[in-house]
Design an enzyme around this catalytic site. Structure first.
Site, short mmCIF file in Angstrom:
data_model
loop_
_atom_site.label_atom_id
_atom_site.label_comp_id
_atom_site.label_asym_id
_atom_site.label_seq_id
_atom_site.Cartn_x
_atom_site.Cartn_y
_atom_site.Cartn_z
N CYS A 52 1.19 -7.81 -21.66
CA CYS A 52 0.68 -7.19 -20.43
C CYS A 52 1.58 -7.49 -19.23
O CYS A 52 1.25 -7.16 -18.11
CB CYS A 52 -0.75 -7.61 -20.15
SG CYS A 52 -0.93 -9.38 -19.89
N ASP A 106 5.21 -14.37 -16.40
CA ASP A 106 5.22 -15.82 -16.29
C ASP A 106 5.97 -16.48 -17.44
O ASP A 106 6.63 -17.49 -17.24
CB ASP A 106 3.78 -16.36 -16.23
CG ASP A 106 3.24 -16.25 -14.82
OD1 ASP A 106 3.99 -16.56 -13.89
OD2 ASP A 106 2.07 -15.85 -14.65
N GLU A 143 1.58 -17.33 -21.79
CA GLU A 143 2.56 -17.20 -20.70
C GLU A 143 3.18 -18.54 -20.31
O GLU A 143 3.93 -18.63 -19.35
CB GLU A 143 1.93 -16.51 -19.48
CG GLU A 143 0.60 -17.06 -19.03
CD GLU A 143 -0.04 -16.24 -17.92
OE1 GLU A 143 0.62 -15.38 -17.33
OE2 GLU A 143 -1.22 -16.49 -17.63
N HIS A 188 0.81 -1.22 0.00
CA HIS A 188 0.00 0.00 0.00
C HIS A 188 0.84 1.27 0.00
O HIS A 188 0.49 2.25 -0.63
CB HIS A 188 -0.95 0.00 1.19
CG HIS A 188 -2.15 -0.82 0.93
ND1 HIS A 188 -2.95 -0.60 -0.17
CD2 HIS A 188 -2.68 -1.87 1.59
CE1 HIS A 188 -3.92 -1.47 -0.16
NE2 HIS A 188 -3.79 -2.27 0.89
C1 PEP Z 1 2.20 -12.09 -16.57
O1 PEP Z 1 2.37 -13.24 -16.18
O2 PEP Z 1 3.01 -11.48 -17.28
C2 PEP Z 1 0.99 -11.34 -16.20
C3 PEP Z 1 0.69 -10.18 -16.73
O3 PEP Z 1 0.18 -11.86 -15.27
P1 PEP Z 1 0.52 -11.94 -13.71
O4 PEP Z 1 1.67 -11.04 -13.42
O5 PEP Z 1 -0.74 -11.54 -13.03
O6 PEP Z 1 0.84 -13.40 -13.54
MG MG Z 2 0.80 -14.45 -15.39
#
Ligand code: PEP
Ligand code: MG
Length: 594
Positions: A514, A467, A443, A201
């Protein structure tokens, strides 16, 4: 992981995690949070009712205090931070916390403080098994909530931490959201803490207040007594206690430079994410809470590329039902419209965190029954979420994203479930978008290898590099002992991304990234060369990436990618790209000294 202390003369240099960028030089204000101590006591059967009443009164009092803090911050104009307090208020009502404690008082005949502490330990243990960093840190929320209730049970005074008289850098072991918010934030110019991570936080609040912050310094509180000068470099994750005059001067120069850059960068928020030769790369935001949407809009995101819905499932005994999912997603869809909201379905081993499900602990949770595997195993839980998403789909532009897909069979299974859910809604006469896009997170290496097959049956791809790096390079992303091997520019990763983009485009679907990599402007031109359609990142990172994009051309990206593909190691690639970016954007990237 961190902890490097290199000091000249009297100054102490500490390395932590920079969670909110910027440089600040000021006086340290240490905040020792009072420890709540209590005496464990046995009670008689006759005393049980009065113990339970004490517990309930303490919860009510704690809620009242939080409501008051919330009111104050709204008055102060920090409304956007009040969601943290809402989370704490919700936790005060958490059935697990309440029921378990009461059960323990009744069954074990112990006083409330003892029962509450034992319940906290039990919940904390469950959280320790979580591997997702964001969720792991929510344990601290529960601790803070329990601490507040305990204080009220014991009748202890809350230390007044509001009256900072001058601008100070707050130094603490840890800060609860309520502590943070009770501070006179106008007087706080920086935060440094012993513990915490990128999603704690303190990190979230400091980022949105735009106050430099470094967390995870391990033992900064032992070096600071109060009043000494400290330098906080939230960009580099460095804190210097008692800096020399020469160090102060050099940081003054850095600070001025940084401030200038920040002002310049914000100008990019409202501009198009386009290269000089007209190539548009959609920049979107990753969020965990829908309260982040105003910041998303402020930084100029074109939608939500990843909404991590895990948070909705946490800290509760009952699972969110269709209606709750619907309400949250509807709000999200409406607030972000006309841009899309990409809702990722549950991505955790719900068994470990939703307290009513007790499955065995796994040896290797990262590869265990999690994400889509769990959802397919528990179709009722999955369907409730899908119904909520579908119902929200008519209130904006909603997309579904599936985590941890390892092959097309899982996608087909999901499609069959989705069709069932659509039929159910039709029977109930409920409207939804029948063409709702269904995307796959890439991923897992097997998904990369079979991306051509997946691309024929998915509507879009989103590459989860966090991941993908972990699984491609066999590196536990939360294990600091192998963090040196966590290399986003490893040729295996670059090739993996390239393959995914190429096959996606061959099949005519869009593909984005992402994972954290998307937020680093160092890689933007490589992504441009790779022809990604979208990048989704924490909102604050958007203007910086946009700037790089707007000052480049597509051809330049192609040239850089060609070169990158020739390198055999991450190190070579990194050195090349750092030099290149420092040459192209001398004010944003530091020249390589190696
Ligand atoms: C990732 O694995 O890159 C992803 C965006 O998901 P998370 O970080 O939530 O596993
Ligand atoms: Mg992920």
């Amino acid at each position: 992981m961190k902890k490097s202390t290199l000091s000249t003369s009297e100054e102490k240099v500490l390395k932590g995690i920079g969670v909110s960028p910027g440089i600040i030089i000021g006086k340290a204000a240490p905040l020792e949070r009072q420890r709540t101590t209590f005496i464990p006591r046995r009670v008689t059967v006759d005393q049980v009712i009065s113990e339970v009443k004490r517990f309930e009164a303490a919860i009510e009092k704690s809620k009242g205090e939080l409501e008051e803090v919330k009111q104050r911050i709204v008055e102060k104009g920090f409304r956007q931070h009040s969601y943290i307090l809402d989370v704490h208020l919700k936790l005060m009502e958490d059935r697990m916390l309440r029921d378990e404690t009461i059960k323990m008082i009744k069954e074990r005949l112990v006083n409330t403080e003892w029962a509450l502490k034992a319940t906290l330990d039990k919940i904390a243990e469950a959280f320790d098994a979580i591997e997702d960093e964001y969720l792991k840190e929510r344990k601290e929320d529960i601790k803070h909530v329990v601490e507040r209730i305990l204080r009220n049970l014991i009748g202890g005074e809350l230390r007044a931490i509001e009256d900072l008289k001058e601008n100070m850098i707050v130094v603490a072991h840890d800060l609860s959201p309520a502590d943070t918010i009770q501070l006179n934030l106008q007087r706080v110019i920086g935060f440094v803490t012993d513990i915490g991570g990128k999603t704690s936080h303190t990190a979230i609040v400091s980022r949105s207040l735009e106050i430099p912050a470094v967390v995870g310094l391990e033992d900064i509180t032992t070096y600071v007594r109060g009043g000494e000068t400290i330098i906080v470099d939230g960009t580099e994750g460095v804190v210097i206690v008692d800096p020399s005059l020469a160090t102060i001067n050099s940081y003054h120069i850095k600070q001025q430079h940084y401030r200038y850059l920040e002002r310049e960068l914000l100008k990019y928020s409202p501009l198009k994410a386009e290269t000089q030769d007209g190539y548009h790369l959609t920049l979107q935001a990753n969020i965990e809470l829908i309260e982040e949407v105003p910041a998303v809009i402020q930084y100029g995101a074109e939608g939500i590329g990843l909404y991590r819905t895990e948070y909705l499932y946490l800290n509760r005994k009952t699972l969110p039902d269709e209606e709750e999912h619907f309400q949250v997603y509807r709000r999200l869809a409406e607030e972000i419209a006309p841009y899309p909201a990409t809702i990722r379905t549950l991505d955790l081993g719900g068994d470990k965190f939703a307290s009513h499900l007790e499955l065995a602990e796994e040896m290797n949770p990262a590869m265990g029954l999690r994400a889509i595997r769990f959802c397919l195993m528990e179709p009722d839980i999955f369907k409730a979420q899908l119904r909520g998403i579908l119902r929200a789909s008519i209130y904006g532009k909603v997309k579904i994203l599936l985590p941890m897909i390892s092959g097309v069979e899982e996608l087909r299974e999901v499609k069959a479930i989705l069709e069932d859910v659509k039929d159910e809604l039709r029977t109930r006469g409920i409207a939804f978008d029948p063409e709702i896009p269904l995307g796959v997170m890439i991923e897992i290496p097997s998904a990369v290898i079979t991306a051509d097959i997946l691309a024929r049956e998915a509507d879009f791809f989103s590459i989860g590099t966090n991941d993908l790096i972990q699984y491609s390079l066999a590196i536990d992303r939360v294990n600091e002992h192998v963090s040196y091997l966590y290399e986003p520019l490893h040729p295996a990763i670059v090739r993996n991304i390239k393959r995914v983009v190429d096959v996606a485009h061959e099949e005519g679907i869009e593909v984005g990234i992402c994972g954290e990599m998307a937020a680093d402007p160092l890689y933007t031109l490589i992504f441009l060369g790779l022809e990604l359609d979208e990048l989704s990142m924490h909102p604050i990172a958007i203007p910086r990436v946009k700037k790089v994009l707007r000052q480049s051309t597509r051809t330049e990206g192609d040239g850089i990618l060609r070169k990158v593909l020739e390198f055999s190691t991450a190190r070579e690639t990194e050195q090349f790209i750092r030099e290149k970016m420092a040459e192209r954007f001398p004010e944003d990237f530091i020249q390589c000294t190696e």
